[in-house]
Design an enzyme around this catalytic site. Structure first.
Site, PDB file in Angstrom:
ATOM      1  N   GLN A   1       0.864  -0.939   0.027  1.00 48.10           N
ATOM      2  CA  GLN A   1       0.057  -0.076   0.103  1.00 48.10           C
ATOM      3  C   GLN A   1       0.988   1.369  -0.062  1.00 48.10           C
ATOM      4  OE1 GLN A   1      -3.853  -0.257   2.362  1.00 48.10           O
ATOM      5  NE2 GLN A   1      -2.428  -0.933   3.801  1.00 48.10           N
ATOM      6  N   LEU A   2       1.825   1.334   1.014  1.00 45.94           N
ATOM      7  CA  LEU A   2       2.549   2.241   1.200  1.00 45.94           C
ATOM      8  C   LEU A   2       3.794   2.652  -0.205  1.00 45.94           C
ATOM      9  CD1 LEU A   2       3.794   4.820   2.563  1.00 45.94           C
ATOM     10  CD2 LEU A   2       5.067   3.390   4.271  1.00 45.94           C
TER      11      LEU A   2
ATOM     12  N   TYR B   1       6.185  -7.477   7.314  1.00 41.61           N
ATOM     13  CA  TYR B   1       5.323  -8.541   7.468  1.00 41.61           C
ATOM     14  C   TYR B   1       4.059  -7.897   8.235  1.00 41.61           C
ATOM     15  CZ  TYR B   1       3.276 -13.491   8.481  1.00 41.61           C
ATOM     16  OH  TYR B   1       2.755 -14.502   8.617  1.00 41.61           O
ATOM     17  N   THR B   2       2.845  -7.716   7.628  1.00 47.68           N
ATOM     18  CA  THR B   2       1.857  -6.905   8.308  1.00 47.68           C
ATOM     19  C   THR B   2       0.447  -7.619   8.274  1.00 47.68           C
ATOM     20  OG1 THR B   2       0.867  -6.351   5.913  1.00 47.68           O
ATOM     21  CG2 THR B   2       2.515  -4.892   7.096  1.00 47.68           C
TER      22      THR B   2
ATOM     23  N   THR C   1       4.894   0.894  13.760  1.00 53.28           N
ATOM     24  CA  THR C   1       3.432   0.779  14.049  1.00 53.28           C
ATOM     25  C   THR C   1       2.965   1.136  15.227  1.00 53.28           C
ATOM     26  OG1 THR C   1       1.712  -0.785  14.219  1.00 53.28           O
ATOM     27  CG2 THR C   1       3.845  -1.563  14.567  1.00 53.28           C
ATOM     28  N   ASP C   2       1.744   1.817  15.662  1.00 59.82           N
ATOM     29  CA  ASP C   2       1.119   1.819  16.855  1.00 59.82           C
ATOM     30  C   ASP C   2       0.994   0.615  17.560  1.00 59.82           C
ATOM     31  OD1 ASP C   2      -0.530   1.047  15.197  1.00 59.82           O
ATOM     32  OD2 ASP C   2      -2.506   1.955  16.036  1.00 59.82           O
TER      33      ASP C   2
ATOM     34  N   TYR D   1       3.432  -9.268  15.871  1.00 60.33           N
ATOM     35  CA  TYR D   1       3.757  -8.068  15.000  1.00 60.33           C
ATOM     36  C   TYR D   1       4.183  -7.112  15.709  1.00 60.33           C
ATOM     37  CZ  TYR D   1       2.388  -4.303  11.915  1.00 60.33           C
ATOM     38  OH  TYR D   1       2.420  -3.192  11.102  1.00 60.33           O
TER      39      TYR D   1
ATOM     40  N   LYS E   1       8.289  -5.612  15.049  1.00 57.72           N
ATOM     41  CA  LYS E   1       8.170  -4.150  14.622  1.00 57.72           C
ATOM     42  C   LYS E   1       9.005  -3.583  15.544  1.00 57.72           C
ATOM     43  CE  LYS E   1       6.680  -2.642  11.301  1.00 57.72           C
ATOM     44  NZ  LYS E   1       7.106  -2.256   9.868  1.00 57.72           N
TER      45      LYS E   1
HETATM   46  N1  LIG Z   1      -1.291  -1.649   6.960  1.00 61.91           N
HETATM   47  C1  LIG Z   1      -1.299  -0.897   8.327  1.00 61.91           C
HETATM   48  O1  LIG Z   1      -2.609  -0.826   9.017  1.00 61.91           O
HETATM   49  C2  LIG Z   1      -0.409  -0.455   9.104  1.00 61.91           C
HETATM   50  C3  LIG Z   1      -0.407   0.077  10.513  1.00 61.91           C
HETATM   51  C4  LIG Z   1       0.644   0.589  10.970  1.00 61.91           C
HETATM   52  C5  LIG Z   1       1.761   0.570  10.705  1.00 61.91           C
HETATM   53  N2  LIG Z   1       2.215   0.016   9.389  1.00 61.91           N
HETATM   54  C6  LIG Z   1       3.404  -0.224   8.714  1.00 61.91           C
HETATM   55  O2  LIG Z   1       3.458   0.757   7.467  1.00 61.91           O
HETATM   56  C7  LIG Z   1       4.406   0.288   6.508  1.00 61.91           C
HETATM   57  C8  LIG Z   1       3.460  -0.328   5.309  1.00 61.91           C
HETATM   58  O3  LIG Z   1       2.585  -0.994   5.479  1.00 61.91           O
HETATM   59  P1  LIG Z   1       1.606  -1.358   4.398  1.00 61.91           P
HETATM   60  O4  LIG Z   1       0.082  -1.182   4.763  1.00 61.91           O
HETATM   61  O5  LIG Z   1       2.052  -0.651   2.982  1.00 61.91           O
HETATM   62  O6  LIG Z   1       1.634  -2.981   4.020  1.00 61.91           O
HETATM   63  P2  LIG Z   1       1.575  -4.051   3.046  1.00 61.91           P
HETATM   64  O7  LIG Z   1       0.617  -3.417   1.962  1.00 61.91           O
HETATM   65  O8  LIG Z   1       1.181  -5.381   3.682  1.00 61.91           O
HETATM   66  O9  LIG Z   1       2.921  -4.070   2.288  1.00 61.91           O
HETATM   67  C9  LIG Z   1       4.061  -4.724   2.749  1.00 61.91           C
HETATM   68  C10 LIG Z   1       5.080  -4.831   1.425  1.00 61.91           C
HETATM   69  O10 LIG Z   1       6.156  -5.592   2.184  1.00 61.91           O
HETATM   70  C11 LIG Z   1       6.519  -6.451   1.059  1.00 61.91           C
HETATM   71  N3  LIG Z   1       7.162  -7.632   1.881  1.00 61.91           N
HETATM   72  C12 LIG Z   1       6.881  -8.489   2.798  1.00 61.91           C
HETATM   73  N4  LIG Z   1       8.091  -9.357   3.018  1.00 61.91           N
HETATM   74  C13 LIG Z   1       9.125  -8.656   2.553  1.00 61.91           C
HETATM   75  C14 LIG Z   1      10.432  -9.143   2.284  1.00 61.91           C
HETATM   76  N5  LIG Z   1      10.897  -9.937   2.938  1.00 61.91           N
HETATM   77  N6  LIG Z   1      11.146  -8.163   1.547  1.00 61.91           N
HETATM   78  C15 LIG Z   1      10.819  -7.095   0.879  1.00 61.91           C
HETATM   79  N7  LIG Z   1       9.435  -6.893   0.827  1.00 61.91           N
HETATM   80  C16 LIG Z   1       8.716  -7.712   1.416  1.00 61.91           C
HETATM   81  C17 LIG Z   1       5.208  -7.325   0.693  1.00 61.91           C
HETATM   82  O11 LIG Z   1       5.452  -7.853  -0.341  1.00 61.91           O
HETATM   83  P3  LIG Z   1       4.356  -9.281  -0.935  1.00 61.91           P
HETATM   84  O12 LIG Z   1       3.012  -8.668  -0.812  1.00 61.91           O
HETATM   85  O13 LIG Z   1       4.957  -9.550  -2.253  1.00 61.91           O
HETATM   86  O14 LIG Z   1       4.668 -10.132   0.195  1.00 61.91           O
HETATM   87  C18 LIG Z   1       4.276  -5.961   0.515  1.00 61.91           C
HETATM   88  O15 LIG Z   1       4.456  -5.501  -0.837  1.00 61.91           O
HETATM   89  C19 LIG Z   1       4.888  -1.209   7.192  1.00 61.91           C
HETATM   90  O16 LIG Z   1       5.996  -0.770   7.910  1.00 61.91           O
HETATM   91  C20 LIG Z   1       3.737  -1.567   8.361  1.00 61.91           C
HETATM   92  O17 LIG Z   1       4.376  -2.274   9.446  1.00 61.91           O
HETATM   93  C21 LIG Z   1       1.116  -0.647   8.829  1.00 61.91           C
END
Ligand SMILES: NC(=O)c1ccc[n+]([C@@H]2O[C@H](COP(=O)([O-])OP(=O)(O)OC[C@H]3O[C@@H](n4cnc5c(N)ncnc54)[C@H](OP(=O)(O)O)[C@@H]3O)[C@@H](O)[C@H]2O)c1
Length: 290
Positions: free
Chosen positions: A11-12, A60-61, A100-101, A124, A128
């Site tokens: 997403q990000l 890993y989300t 993350t929160d 998680y 994190k």
């Molecule tokens: N989503 C939320 O609600 C949330 C809340 C708080 C903080 N965050 C943080 O915000 C950041 C962005 O999150 P997001 O929502 O964009 O998550 P996301 O949509 O799940 O995207 C995470 C990306 O990381 C990739 N990934 C997973 N394992 C990997 C690896 N070993 N090497 C390289 N890439 C890898 C995934 O690829 P694949 O799909 O191919 O596995 C996916 O494209 C993260 O740090 C997350 O912890 C997210």
């Protein structure tokens, strides 16, 4: 400035890739192109690309799945940032990392400041938190931006799940006793690009959209705005429930609102209210879906 982005397919990552400001030259890598859990892959790509800045959007989300997939969550969320930090240090690059929160337990009645002690309730959150340390050890070259409840038009998220459920069920039950802030990945990407342009900014920061909500409040807004945007044909009944009525493998914080006042000031950015960010995302979703 040469920027390397990891996790470009998330997403990000996708929001960052489509909003590159002028003056930045982006080399973006999906999980298939750069596995951040593999130290030698990270090291080789950083040595080849010679970025001045690395932005890590990979993680890993899958919060619930992580409870039974601990090694995989540790590999990506804890070891991944450590490999990136080591490579960044060797290359003399700055590293921006997202956390993350869920590093907090939620047991406090006012917004969490960066000085507050983390106490994660889930695998998680724990992994994190572990991933923050190597980035912060970079000192002036490392920045950790914690955020919450991220959604965008890309990938799977709460907004899309709710729209799907609301289109097919007359009644939807949603947890009302977990409070935080929905944050659009689009606004988060803007904040990261802003941080990219402020080389002096480092250390631990919090970023989220303005306002606060429970998941129930968020669902009510998704329904109202979804109908207004033409994504839902009719409103549905949304029933507030307690966390105990919706058991999940991972425990989640009850109150995880991040205090962002210092970061908003230092970045000189005014965050959008989460509801206007939601409206903007739904309008874009409507455009994509036709
Ligand atoms: N989503 C939320 O609600 C949330 C809340 C708080 C903080 N965050 C943080 O915000 C950041 C962005 O999150 P997001 O929502 O964009 O998550 P996301 O949509 O799940 O995207 C995470 C990306 O990381 C990739 N990934 C997973 N394992 C990997 C690896 N070993 N090497 C390289 N890439 C890898 C995934 O690829 P694949 O799909 O191919 O596995 C996916 O494209 C993260 O740090 C997350 O912890 C997210």
């Amino acid at each position: 400035m040469k920027v390397m982005l990891t996790g470009a397919g998330g997403q990000l990552g996708r929001e960052l890739a489509r909003s590159v400001p002028s003056g930045f030259d982006l080399a973006a890598f999906t999980s298939g192109e750069c596995d951040i859990g593999d130290a030698s892959v990270v090291s080789a790509i950083v040595a080849r690309e010679k970025p001045q800045l690395i932005i890590n959007a990979a993680a890993y989300t899958a919060v619930d799945k992580a409870e039974s997939d601990v090694a995989a969550a540790e590999r990506v969320n804890a070891q991944g940032p450590a490999h990136l930090a080591a490579a960044a240090a060797r290359a003399g690059a700055r590293l921006l990392h997202v956390s993350t929160d869920f590093v907090f337990d939620g047991n406090q009645g006012h917004p969490w400041r960066t000085e507050d002690s983390p106490h994660p309730l889930s695998v998680y959150g724990r992994t994190k938190l572990a991933g923050e340390a190597p980035v912060l050890q970079l000192g002036a070259q490392g920045l950790v931006l914690r955020t919450s409840w991220v959604y965008s038009v890309f990938g799977g998220n709460f907004v899309k799940t709710m729209l799907r459920l609301m289109a097919s069920h007359p009644v939807v039950r949603v947890v009302a006793d977990q409070v935080g802030a929905p944050t659009s990945a689009r606004g988060l990407a803007e904040a990261l690009w802003c941080a990219a342009g402020k080389p002096a900014l480092h250390g631990l920061h919090h970023w989220r959209d303005a306002g606060a909500a429970s998941w129930y409040d968020f669902a009510v807004a998704i329904c109202e705005e979804g109908v207004a945007a033409g994504l839902l044909q009719r409103p549905v009944d949304i029933v507030p429930i307690q966390t105990q009525d919706y058991p999940t493998p991972a425990r989640r914080p009850g109150y995880s609102l991040l205090d962002c006042t210092q970061t908003w000031r230092e970045m000189e950015l005014v965050p959008a209210h989460w509801r206007s960010s939601l409206r903007r995302m739904l309008a874009e979703l409507k455009e994509i879906n036709g």
